[in-house]
Design a protein around this motif. Sequence first.
Motif, PDB file in Angstrom:
ATOM      1  N   THR A 112      14.069  42.825  18.497  1.00  0.00           N
ATOM      2  CA  THR A 112      15.836  42.856  18.875  1.00  0.00           C
ATOM      3  C   THR A 112      15.920  43.026  21.041  1.00  0.00           C
ATOM      4  OG1 THR A 112      17.204  44.434  19.038  1.00  0.00           O
ATOM      5  CG2 THR A 112      16.843  42.805  17.184  1.00  0.00           C
ATOM      6  N   GLU A 113      16.503  42.238  21.074  1.00  0.00           N
ATOM      7  CA  GLU A 113      16.853  42.517  22.963  1.00  0.00           C
ATOM      8  C   GLU A 113      17.345  43.434  23.420  1.00  0.00           C
ATOM      9  OE1 GLU A 113      18.648  39.050  24.918  1.00  0.00           O
ATOM     10  OE2 GLU A 113      17.597  37.271  23.802  1.00  0.00           O
ATOM     11  N   ALA A 114      18.167  44.315  22.470  1.00  0.00           N
ATOM     12  CA  ALA A 114      19.323  45.372  22.317  1.00  0.00           C
ATOM     13  C   ALA A 114      18.234  46.040  22.471  1.00  0.00           C
ATOM     14  CB  ALA A 114      20.185  45.000  20.836  1.00  0.00           C
ATOM     15  N   ALA A 115      17.357  46.008  21.337  1.00  0.00           N
ATOM     16  CA  ALA A 115      16.069  47.111  20.984  1.00  0.00           C
ATOM     17  C   ALA A 115      15.543  47.075  22.655  1.00  0.00           C
ATOM     18  CB  ALA A 115      15.172  47.245  20.120  1.00  0.00           C
ATOM     19  N   GLY A 116      15.090  46.073  23.243  1.00  0.00           N
ATOM     20  CA  GLY A 116      14.540  46.483  23.949  1.00  0.00           C
ATOM     21  C   GLY A 116      15.110  47.161  25.542  1.00  0.00           C
ATOM     22  N   GLU A 117      16.853  46.477  25.337  1.00  0.00           N
ATOM     23  CA  GLU A 117      17.382  47.319  26.323  1.00  0.00           C
ATOM     24  C   GLU A 117      18.087  49.181  26.436  1.00  0.00           C
ATOM     25  OE1 GLU A 117      21.535  45.496  27.564  1.00  0.00           O
ATOM     26  OE2 GLU A 117      21.207  44.289  26.352  1.00  0.00           O
ATOM     27  N   ARG A 118      17.830  49.520  24.420  1.00  0.00           N
ATOM     28  CA  ARG A 118      17.957  50.407  24.209  1.00  0.00           C
ATOM     29  C   ARG A 118      16.627  51.774  25.210  1.00  0.00           C
ATOM     30  NH1 ARG A 118      19.275  48.832  19.762  1.00  0.00           N
ATOM     31  NH2 ARG A 118      17.937  49.288  18.725  1.00  0.00           N
ATOM     32  N   ALA A 119      15.550  50.769  24.713  1.00  0.00           N
ATOM     33  CA  ALA A 119      14.061  51.522  25.468  1.00  0.00           C
ATOM     34  C   ALA A 119      14.039  51.417  26.526  1.00  0.00           C
ATOM     35  CB  ALA A 119      12.931  50.355  24.955  1.00  0.00           C
ATOM     36  N   GLY A 120      14.949  50.400  27.781  1.00  0.00           N
ATOM     37  CA  GLY A 120      14.563  50.954  29.081  1.00  0.00           C
ATOM     38  C   GLY A 120      15.155  52.011  29.364  1.00  0.00           C
ATOM     39  N   ARG A 121      17.037  51.589  28.692  1.00  0.00           N
ATOM     40  CA  ARG A 121      17.192  53.102  29.041  1.00  0.00           C
ATOM     41  C   ARG A 121      17.134  54.207  28.872  1.00  0.00           C
ATOM     42  NH1 ARG A 121      21.745  49.709  26.477  1.00  0.00           N
ATOM     43  NH2 ARG A 121      21.346  50.611  25.053  1.00  0.00           N
ATOM     44  N   ASP A 122      15.839  54.631  27.572  1.00  0.00           N
ATOM     45  CA  ASP A 122      15.390  55.776  27.346  1.00  0.00           C
ATOM     46  C   ASP A 122      14.034  56.652  28.901  1.00  0.00           C
ATOM     47  OD1 ASP A 122      17.141  55.632  25.266  1.00  0.00           O
ATOM     48  OD2 ASP A 122      15.249  55.150  23.476  1.00  0.00           O
ATOM     49  N   LEU A 123      13.481  55.213  28.508  1.00  0.00           N
ATOM     50  CA  LEU A 123      13.136  55.466  30.524  1.00  0.00           C
ATOM     51  C   LEU A 123      13.570  55.466  31.429  1.00  0.00           C
ATOM     52  CD1 LEU A 123      10.463  51.665  29.804  1.00  0.00           C
ATOM     53  CD2 LEU A 123      10.222  54.554  29.269  1.00  0.00           C
ATOM     54  N   LEU A 124      14.806  55.255  31.410  1.00  0.00           N
ATOM     55  CA  LEU A 124      14.666  55.106  33.002  1.00  0.00           C
ATOM     56  C   LEU A 124      16.233  56.906  32.496  1.00  0.00           C
ATOM     57  CD1 LEU A 124      17.409  51.998  33.399  1.00  0.00           C
ATOM     58  CD2 LEU A 124      14.976  53.277  34.720  1.00  0.00           C
ATOM     59  N   ASP A 125      16.648  57.340  31.329  1.00  0.00           N
ATOM     60  CA  ASP A 125      17.191  58.594  31.151  1.00  0.00           C
ATOM     61  C   ASP A 125      15.677  59.918  31.683  1.00  0.00           C
ATOM     62  OD1 ASP A 125      19.325  57.518  31.292  1.00  0.00           O
ATOM     63  OD2 ASP A 125      19.487  57.369  28.925  1.00  0.00           O
ATOM     64  N   SER A 126      14.475  59.111  31.204  1.00  0.00           N
ATOM     65  CA  SER A 126      13.506  60.315  30.805  1.00  0.00           C
ATOM     66  C   SER A 126      13.350  60.639  32.734  1.00  0.00           C
ATOM     67  CB  SER A 126      12.452  59.840  29.994  1.00  0.00           C
ATOM     68  OG  SER A 126      11.537  59.334  31.448  1.00  0.00           O
ATOM     69  N   GLY A 127      13.430  60.222  33.258  1.00  0.00           N
ATOM     70  CA  GLY A 127      12.731  60.579  34.883  1.00  0.00           C
ATOM     71  C   GLY A 127      11.540  60.282  34.651  1.00  0.00           C
ATOM     72  N   ASP A 128      11.293  59.586  33.922  1.00  0.00           N
ATOM     73  CA  ASP A 128       8.919  59.432  34.118  1.00  0.00           C
ATOM     74  C   ASP A 128       8.920  57.611  33.517  1.00  0.00           C
ATOM     75  OD1 ASP A 128       6.575  59.448  34.597  1.00  0.00           O
ATOM     76  OD2 ASP A 128       6.458  60.975  32.182  1.00  0.00           O
TER      77      ASP A 128
END
Length: 345
Positions: free
Chosen positions: A232-248
């Motif tokens: 889903t698109e929602a899963a992609g958004e979550r993954a994007g936020r996780d990447l941003l939060d990781s700082g890496d």
Amino acid sequence: MDDLDSAHPAGGNGATPRPRLEDVAARVGLSTASVSLVLRNVAGPSERTRRRVLKAAAELGYRPDRNASALASRRSRLLGVMVDIHSPFHAELVEHLHTAAEEVGYDLVLSTLTRTRDESTVLETLLAFRCEALILLGSVSPAPVLAELDRKAPVISVGRRIAEADLDVVRTADDDGVGQVVDHLVALGHRSIAYVDGGKGVIVTDRRRGYRDAMRRHGLDERIRVLHGDITEAAGERAGRDLLDSGDLPSAVVAYNDQCAIGLLTALRRAGVDIPGTVSVVGYDDDALSRLACFDLTTVSQNAEEQARHSVAAAMERLERGRTTPREIVLAPSLVVRGTTARTR
């Protein structure tokens, strides 16, 4: 009574009688048998005759009585299709399936997977409609269940590799498709390449393996990074936020499918990340959304039209020619480069 029509007397209210096969035959001066051959798309009549009959049928507003035809021939000439209502790629497949089925004188019955309607319900519905063969898009049922179903009606599994049962399969080489994506990104200078997974299932496993194998092939074992996701698109958004939060942030991200990739794009762009300047993004499926100018998504084409034609051809081989030996048709996917990938800075 011809197997394509039945008599429909005028109603008592002066309603115009429904055009019959005999009316079409009279219009073109042919026998009802000849007209029937044309309307059932059976070989024999000349191309000129076919054009005359089809023109007359259109002018008269003639429509075959499918119920009468089924009763007379004991054939429904229906192909049952299981489709996920949330999948743009499935919608495209269905469009091509309609075209391929009509060319051989068959029609489709669609039964949809939804959040409240599972696969067993879908399959029961298709059988209840007397579908002669079942074309299952992205089935997740266990192989033994599909093998048992195949004893009731020929089953063609589309998209999913099935090694545990003797069934007809039409699919693309998903591991190779993701491998092409990684090769493309590495050629652009990327080394930090993450992958957003698709959840569970054989197709998911094949694409994940394609990512891992390609990364290892390029000596990037230590850079393998798989994030949790789904279709889903929602899963992609979550993954994007996780990447941003990781700082890496990686320099490139490959998503399981186009829907997931579009969600990922949304999250990264909302955070001000330059796509593809800072992060390149790639999807999979080449569905209609990926081609929109607002996304212009680099992706992998599974050639929906070719899959559809092979699926209908497999059904015809089982129904019309009596083939019993199962076949697996594996099509080569192709990379479609658009605007979401670029050389790494």
